[in-house]
Scaffold this motif. Structure first.
Motif, PDB file in Angstrom:
ATOM      1  N   VAL A  47       0.822  -1.212   0.000  1.00 32.12           N
ATOM      2  CA  VAL A  47       0.000   0.000   0.000  1.00 32.12           C
ATOM      3  C   VAL A  47       0.856   1.261   0.000  1.00 32.12           C
ATOM      4  O   VAL A  47       2.033   1.228   0.331  1.00 32.12           O
ATOM      5  CB  VAL A  47      -0.936   0.050   1.237  1.00 32.12           C
ATOM      6  CG1 VAL A  47      -1.939  -1.080   1.223  1.00 32.12           C
ATOM      7  CG2 VAL A  47      -0.137   0.044   2.530  1.00 32.12           C
ATOM      8  N   PHE A  48       0.229   2.362  -0.371  1.00 32.12           N
ATOM      9  CA  PHE A  48       0.766   3.694  -0.125  1.00 32.12           C
ATOM     10  C   PHE A  48       0.173   4.145   1.206  1.00 32.12           C
ATOM     11  O   PHE A  48      -0.902   3.679   1.597  1.00 32.12           O
ATOM     12  CB  PHE A  48       0.338   4.675  -1.211  1.00 32.12           C
ATOM     13  CG  PHE A  48       0.782   4.317  -2.596  1.00 32.12           C
ATOM     14  CD1 PHE A  48       2.090   3.938  -2.861  1.00 32.12           C
ATOM     15  CD2 PHE A  48      -0.109   4.366  -3.650  1.00 32.12           C
ATOM     16  CE1 PHE A  48       2.507   3.615  -4.140  1.00 32.12           C
ATOM     17  CE2 PHE A  48       0.294   4.049  -4.938  1.00 32.12           C
ATOM     18  CZ  PHE A  48       1.605   3.672  -5.183  1.00 32.12           C
ATOM     19  N   CYS A  86      -9.431   4.878  -7.589  1.00 31.45           N
ATOM     20  CA  CYS A  86      -9.893   3.518  -7.820  1.00 31.45           C
ATOM     21  C   CYS A  86     -10.961   3.204  -6.788  1.00 31.45           C
ATOM     22  O   CYS A  86     -11.115   3.905  -5.790  1.00 31.45           O
ATOM     23  CB  CYS A  86      -8.735   2.526  -7.730  1.00 31.45           C
ATOM     24  SG  CYS A  86      -8.044   2.323  -6.074  1.00 31.45           S
ATOM     25  N   VAL A  87     -11.714   2.159  -7.040  1.00 28.89           N
ATOM     26  CA  VAL A  87     -12.728   1.697  -6.092  1.00 28.89           C
ATOM     27  C   VAL A  87     -12.388   0.255  -5.746  1.00 28.89           C
ATOM     28  O   VAL A  87     -12.092  -0.550  -6.628  1.00 28.89           O
ATOM     29  CB  VAL A  87     -14.146   1.790  -6.688  1.00 28.89           C
ATOM     30  CG1 VAL A  87     -15.179   1.223  -5.721  1.00 28.89           C
ATOM     31  CG2 VAL A  87     -14.480   3.236  -7.043  1.00 28.89           C
ATOM     32  N   ALA A 138      -2.798  -3.861  -9.237  1.00 36.72           N
ATOM     33  CA  ALA A 138      -3.015  -3.292 -10.576  1.00 36.72           C
ATOM     34  C   ALA A 138      -3.238  -1.786 -10.486  1.00 36.72           C
ATOM     35  O   ALA A 138      -2.695  -1.024 -11.287  1.00 36.72           O
ATOM     36  CB  ALA A 138      -4.194  -3.970 -11.263  1.00 36.72           C
ATOM     37  N   GLU A 139      -4.024  -1.349  -9.508  1.00 41.43           N
ATOM     38  CA  GLU A 139      -4.270   0.080  -9.329  1.00 41.43           C
ATOM     39  C   GLU A 139      -2.992   0.799  -8.904  1.00 41.43           C
ATOM     40  O   GLU A 139      -2.711   1.903  -9.364  1.00 41.43           O
ATOM     41  CB  GLU A 139      -5.382   0.326  -8.309  1.00 41.43           C
ATOM     42  CG  GLU A 139      -6.769  -0.003  -8.836  1.00 41.43           C
ATOM     43  CD  GLU A 139      -7.131  -1.478  -8.699  1.00 41.43           C
ATOM     44  OE1 GLU A 139      -6.266  -2.285  -8.272  1.00 41.43           O
ATOM     45  OE2 GLU A 139      -8.266  -1.826  -9.024  1.00 41.43           O
ATOM     46  N   VAL A 144       1.492   4.530 -10.202  1.00 39.41           N
ATOM     47  CA  VAL A 144       2.927   4.732 -10.414  1.00 39.41           C
ATOM     48  C   VAL A 144       3.179   5.179 -11.852  1.00 39.41           C
ATOM     49  O   VAL A 144       3.911   6.153 -12.098  1.00 39.41           O
ATOM     50  CB  VAL A 144       3.728   3.452 -10.074  1.00 39.41           C
ATOM     51  CG1 VAL A 144       5.170   3.563 -10.547  1.00 39.41           C
ATOM     52  CG2 VAL A 144       3.672   3.175  -8.571  1.00 39.41           C
ATOM     53  N   GLU A 145       2.576   4.496 -12.814  1.00 39.61           N
ATOM     54  CA  GLU A 145       2.768   4.848 -14.235  1.00 39.61           C
ATOM     55  C   GLU A 145       2.282   6.264 -14.534  1.00 39.61           C
ATOM     56  O   GLU A 145       2.923   6.998 -15.287  1.00 39.61           O
ATOM     57  CB  GLU A 145       2.061   3.833 -15.140  1.00 39.61           C
ATOM     58  CG  GLU A 145       2.721   2.469 -15.145  1.00 39.61           C
ATOM     59  CD  GLU A 145       4.158   2.497 -15.648  1.00 39.61           C
ATOM     60  OE1 GLU A 145       4.469   3.247 -16.593  1.00 39.61           O
ATOM     61  OE2 GLU A 145       4.982   1.764 -15.070  1.00 39.61           O
TER      62      GLU A 145
END
Length: 159
Positions: A47-48, A86-87, A138-139, A144-145
């Motif tokens: 996580v962040f 994101c959800v 994935a989120e 990051v991208e």
């Protein structure tokens, strides 16, 4: 359109969360944490630093509070940039998480909470190689991208 009662609106707003993608001073690394074993949500998930909005506080106030609480690292508040959202479900309740990038002014990590078991600086390349992670990986890759695309984080091939 749908009209919400105050109780319904309060319940809904309780599940808006903010996350901080913290970029190192040299913009070559970003901070990533791993939830502790005692975490009620997903122990071991990557996580962040993040947290949900409380009461009528602003997203800006919450993001800086989470950074201070979880990693204790000073950041350039003027560099705060919205990255995306994101959800996901936390204990079957939808959470709308908004991600912001922010640049550190000092790269010394000083954790002040037990929420994150491990906190470390990673390159984009190292993050892409990482595997066996739970959570919303994935989120995280998408955030990051997008941070790289916006020029806030360098995309180096090695540490």
């Amino acid at each position: 359109y749908t009209i919400f009662s105050k109780a319904t609106m309060d319940d809904h707003l309780r599940y808006i969360s903010v996350a901080a993608l913290i970029v190192s001073k040299d913009r070559n690394h970003f901070l990533l944490g791993v939830r502790g074993d005692g975490d009620a949500f997903k122990p071991g998930s990557v996580v962040f630093p993040s947290g949900r909005l409380e009461g009528d506080e602003t997203m800006r106030k919450r993001i800086f509070a989470e950074i201070a609480e979880e990693v204790g690292i000073p950041v350039d508040e003027g560099s705060l940039t919205y990255i995306g959202e994101c959800v996901f479900k936390r204990q079957e309740i939808p959470v709308n998480q908004l991600c912001f990038a922010v640049v550190a002014t000092d790269d010394t990590i000083a954790p002040r909470s037990t929420e994150l078991n491990t906190i470390k600086w990673m390159t984009v390349a190292d993050f892409k190689k990482a595997h066996a992670c739970q959570g919303y990986v994935a989120e995280l890759h998408g955030f990051v991208e997008e941070t790289v695309r916006r020029g806030l984080l360098n995309n180096h091939t090695s540490a």
